[in-house]
Design an enzyme around this catalytic site. Structure first.
Site, mmCIF file in Angstrom:
data_model
loop_
_atom_site.group_PDB
_atom_site.id
_atom_site.type_symbol
_atom_site.label_atom_id
_atom_site.label_comp_id
_atom_site.label_asym_id
_atom_site.label_seq_id
_atom_site.Cartn_x
_atom_site.Cartn_y
_atom_site.Cartn_z
ATOM 1 N N LYS A 13 0.904 -1.306 0.068
ATOM 2 C CA LYS A 13 0.109 0.018 0.054
ATOM 3 C C LYS A 13 1.134 1.344 -0.099
ATOM 4 O O LYS A 13 0.682 2.123 -0.746
ATOM 5 C CB LYS A 13 -0.907 0.050 1.216
ATOM 6 C CG LYS A 13 -1.954 -1.306 1.222
ATOM 7 C CD LYS A 13 -2.933 -1.273 2.715
ATOM 8 C CE LYS A 13 -2.136 -1.223 3.963
ATOM 9 N NZ LYS A 13 -1.298 -2.350 4.262
ATOM 10 N N ARG A 88 -10.072 0.011 8.900
ATOM 11 C CA ARG A 88 -10.041 -1.312 9.273
ATOM 12 C C ARG A 88 -11.107 -1.958 9.922
ATOM 13 O O ARG A 88 -10.973 -3.233 10.098
ATOM 14 C CB ARG A 88 -8.839 -1.267 10.346
ATOM 15 C CG ARG A 88 -7.166 -0.912 9.535
ATOM 16 C CD ARG A 88 -6.471 -2.170 10.002
ATOM 17 N NE ARG A 88 -4.947 -2.041 10.034
ATOM 18 C CZ ARG A 88 -3.910 -1.145 9.708
ATOM 19 N NH1 ARG A 88 -4.481 -0.160 9.079
ATOM 20 N NH2 ARG A 88 -2.868 -1.199 10.125
ATOM 21 N N ARG A 127 11.942 -4.353 5.264
ATOM 22 C CA ARG A 127 11.348 -2.987 5.007
ATOM 23 C C ARG A 127 12.208 -1.784 5.621
ATOM 24 O O ARG A 127 12.609 -1.849 6.660
ATOM 25 C CB ARG A 127 10.021 -2.777 5.481
ATOM 26 C CG ARG A 127 9.706 -1.386 5.442
ATOM 27 C CD ARG A 127 8.159 -1.331 5.206
ATOM 28 N NE ARG A 127 7.282 -1.733 6.452
ATOM 29 C CZ ARG A 127 5.831 -1.637 6.255
ATOM 30 N NH1 ARG A 127 5.162 -1.444 5.362
ATOM 31 N NH2 ARG A 127 5.280 -2.071 7.625
ATOM 32 N N ARG A 160 10.819 0.068 11.192
ATOM 33 C CA ARG A 160 9.643 0.197 12.283
ATOM 34 C C ARG A 160 9.843 -0.709 13.527
ATOM 35 O O ARG A 160 10.054 -2.011 13.168
ATOM 36 C CB ARG A 160 8.248 -0.016 11.459
ATOM 37 C CG ARG A 160 7.771 1.597 10.866
ATOM 38 C CD ARG A 160 6.797 1.136 10.124
ATOM 39 N NE ARG A 160 5.302 0.239 10.833
ATOM 40 C CZ ARG A 160 4.227 -0.029 10.260
ATOM 41 N NH1 ARG A 160 3.971 0.711 9.019
ATOM 42 N NH2 ARG A 160 3.610 -0.656 10.901
ATOM 43 N N ARG A 171 -0.467 -8.548 14.046
ATOM 44 C CA ARG A 171 -1.181 -7.630 12.895
ATOM 45 C C ARG A 171 -1.778 -8.346 11.989
ATOM 46 O O ARG A 171 -3.068 -8.118 11.538
ATOM 47 C CB ARG A 171 -0.013 -6.665 12.344
ATOM 48 C CG ARG A 171 0.586 -5.725 13.261
ATOM 49 C CD ARG A 171 1.960 -5.448 12.684
ATOM 50 N NE ARG A 171 2.167 -4.438 11.682
ATOM 51 C CZ ARG A 171 3.201 -4.390 10.817
ATOM 52 N NH1 ARG A 171 4.315 -4.874 11.270
ATOM 53 N NH2 ARG A 171 3.375 -3.637 10.055
HETATM 54 P P1 ADP Z 1 0.654 -1.756 8.478
HETATM 55 O O1 ADP Z 1 2.043 -1.984 7.852
HETATM 56 O O2 ADP Z 1 0.258 -3.149 9.329
HETATM 57 O O3 ADP Z 1 -0.401 -1.561 7.076
HETATM 58 P P2 ADP Z 1 -0.080 0.710 9.562
HETATM 59 O O4 ADP Z 1 1.133 1.546 9.338
HETATM 60 O O5 ADP Z 1 -1.101 0.849 8.722
HETATM 61 O O6 ADP Z 1 0.411 -0.950 9.510
HETATM 62 O O7 ADP Z 1 -0.454 0.559 11.170
HETATM 63 C C1 ADP Z 1 0.305 0.477 12.152
HETATM 64 C C2 ADP Z 1 -0.493 0.179 13.428
HETATM 65 O O8 ADP Z 1 -1.391 1.428 13.711
HETATM 66 C C3 ADP Z 1 -1.404 -0.704 13.521
HETATM 67 O O9 ADP Z 1 -0.773 -2.048 14.063
HETATM 68 C C4 ADP Z 1 -2.533 -0.186 14.497
HETATM 69 O O10 ADP Z 1 -2.084 -0.553 15.904
HETATM 70 C C5 ADP Z 1 -2.484 1.256 14.286
HETATM 71 N N1 ADP Z 1 -3.697 1.407 13.253
HETATM 72 C C6 ADP Z 1 -3.433 2.113 11.981
HETATM 73 N N2 ADP Z 1 -4.503 2.188 11.318
HETATM 74 C C7 ADP Z 1 -5.486 1.914 11.995
HETATM 75 C C8 ADP Z 1 -6.835 1.957 12.096
HETATM 76 N N3 ADP Z 1 -7.504 2.242 10.884
HETATM 77 N N4 ADP Z 1 -7.531 1.319 12.987
HETATM 78 C C9 ADP Z 1 -7.102 1.059 14.082
HETATM 79 N N5 ADP Z 1 -5.852 0.898 14.351
HETATM 80 C C10 ADP Z 1 -4.891 1.440 13.302
HETATM 81 P P1 ADP Z 2 2.356 -1.762 3.234
HETATM 82 O O1 ADP Z 2 2.180 -0.227 3.293
HETATM 83 O O2 ADP Z 2 1.005 -2.469 2.750
HETATM 84 O O3 ADP Z 2 2.626 -2.437 4.932
HETATM 85 P P2 ADP Z 2 4.945 -1.464 1.901
HETATM 86 O O4 ADP Z 2 4.384 -0.597 0.642
HETATM 87 O O5 ADP Z 2 5.577 -0.791 2.995
HETATM 88 O O6 ADP Z 2 3.570 -2.330 2.495
HETATM 89 O O7 ADP Z 2 5.685 -2.537 1.165
HETATM 90 C C1 ADP Z 2 6.306 -3.636 2.435
HETATM 91 C C2 ADP Z 2 7.676 -3.834 1.915
HETATM 92 O O8 ADP Z 2 7.726 -4.813 0.705
HETATM 93 C C3 ADP Z 2 8.656 -2.872 1.499
HETATM 94 O O9 ADP Z 2 10.071 -2.741 2.140
HETATM 95 C C4 ADP Z 2 8.750 -2.693 0.024
HETATM 96 O O10 ADP Z 2 9.641 -1.971 -0.463
HETATM 97 C C5 ADP Z 2 8.260 -4.203 -0.316
HETATM 98 N N1 ADP Z 2 7.391 -4.147 -1.591
HETATM 99 C C6 ADP Z 2 6.406 -3.325 -1.846
HETATM 100 N N2 ADP Z 2 5.778 -3.949 -2.884
HETATM 101 C C7 ADP Z 2 6.429 -4.973 -3.427
HETATM 102 C C8 ADP Z 2 6.187 -5.941 -4.306
HETATM 103 N N3 ADP Z 2 5.365 -5.644 -5.385
HETATM 104 N N4 ADP Z 2 7.281 -6.922 -4.631
HETATM 105 C C9 ADP Z 2 8.115 -7.061 -3.688
HETATM 106 N N5 ADP Z 2 8.346 -6.296 -2.679
HETATM 107 C C10 ADP Z 2 7.437 -5.304 -2.420
#
Ligand code: ADP
Ligand code: ADP
Ligand code: ADP
Length: 229
Positions: A13, A88, A127, A160, A171
């Protein structure tokens, strides 16, 4: 455009967001990023969110709904927005609908980043993030030119705190329980009130596009563009 990105942690994402954002001139609202900023700044909101975040559990609906409601008022969001990591839960989705209805708008598209859990641990543990821009790298799949350093600014990258195999498990558990759909084919489009999750909620409104998020980043981008055209 008003878009929602749904997918488990590591599904891509954050990688796709900047591309979509620039192409359609949208603002990018990632609740996870906003919450991490609040935790770092030790604001009252951050203090409330920290414990759940450290454990990989969801923070309360009221808290994130409040953040989004506030953020959507920004001038940069008036042309449209990408919601990344929100909603979510079904409660969050319902609150979002109310918020948008008040503004006389609605969601145009929900992009579902579909991917198997098995791939995610490697993605998450590799990541690396440039905190100020949100640019995301991967030690194996998208390495920066200089290890530990952002390609554009030369500033240091971070990992992170919750990007560990152990926290990923909770998660993912939260994701499967609250966000991901039960198989639509199995139940048809008749939902039992209170039992549906977020993707079901939007499937009912027929706005969901499925992406193959396990493909290479460029192919995922192409699927996104097709879904939005
Ligand atoms: P991910 O890499 O899992 O997509 P995010 O950066 O979106 O992680 O979220 C990190 C943390 O922030 C989650 O594990 C949760 O604790 C909190 N969080 C983020 N968005 C939401 C949401 N829409 N509702 C509840 N908790 C959230
Ligand atoms: P999210 O925001 O859904 O938690 P990220 O975009 O941060 O996920 O992606 C998680 C990790 O995987 C990052 O280190 C990113 O560089 C890598 N990544 C993202 N998309 C791809 C893909 N299509 N193939 C391989 N690695 C990816
Ligand atoms: P190792 O000694 O574990 O093989 P490397 O020699 O690949 O690690 O890298 C040394 C350091 O550089 C790592 O501890 C990390 O801080 C950083 N680093 C390595 N790969 C990356 C990457 N893709 N993105 C950001 N930083 C990295």
């Amino acid at each position: 455009k008003r878009l929602i990105l749904i997918g488990p942690p590591g599904s891509g994402k954050g990688t796709q967001s900047p591309i979509i954002k620039d192409e359609y001139c949208l603002c990018h609202l990632a609740t996870g990023d906003m919450l991490r900023a609040a935790v770092a700044a030790k604001t009252p909101l951050g203090l409330k969110a920290k414990e759940a975040m450290d454990k990989g559990e969801l923070v309360s609906d009221d808290l994130v709904v409040g953040i989004i409601d506030e953020a959507m008022k920004k001038p940069s969001c008036q042309k449209g927005f990408i919601l990344d990591g929100f909603p979510r839960t079904v409660v969050q989705a319902q609150k979002l609908d109310e918020m948008l209805a008040k503004r006389g708008t609605k969601i145009d598209k929900v992009l579902n980043f579909a991917i198997d859990d098995a791939i995610l641990e490697e993605r998450i543990t590799g990541r690396w993030i440039h905190p100020t821009s949100g640019r995301t790298y991967h030690s194996k799949f998208a390495p920066p030119k200089v290890p530990g350093t952002d390609d554009v600014t030369g500033e240091p990258l971070i990992q992170r705190k919750d990007d560990t195999a152990e926290v990923l498990k909770s998660r993912l558990e939260a994701f499967h329980r609250q966000t991901e759909p039960v198989l639509l084919e199995d139940i048809g489009l008749c939902f039992i009130e209170g039992k549906i999750n977020v993707i079901d909620y939007y499937s009912k409104k027929r706005v969901v596009a499925q992406l193959h998020a396990d493909k290479p980043p460029k192919e995922v981008t192409a699927e996104v563009q097709k879904a939005l055209s």
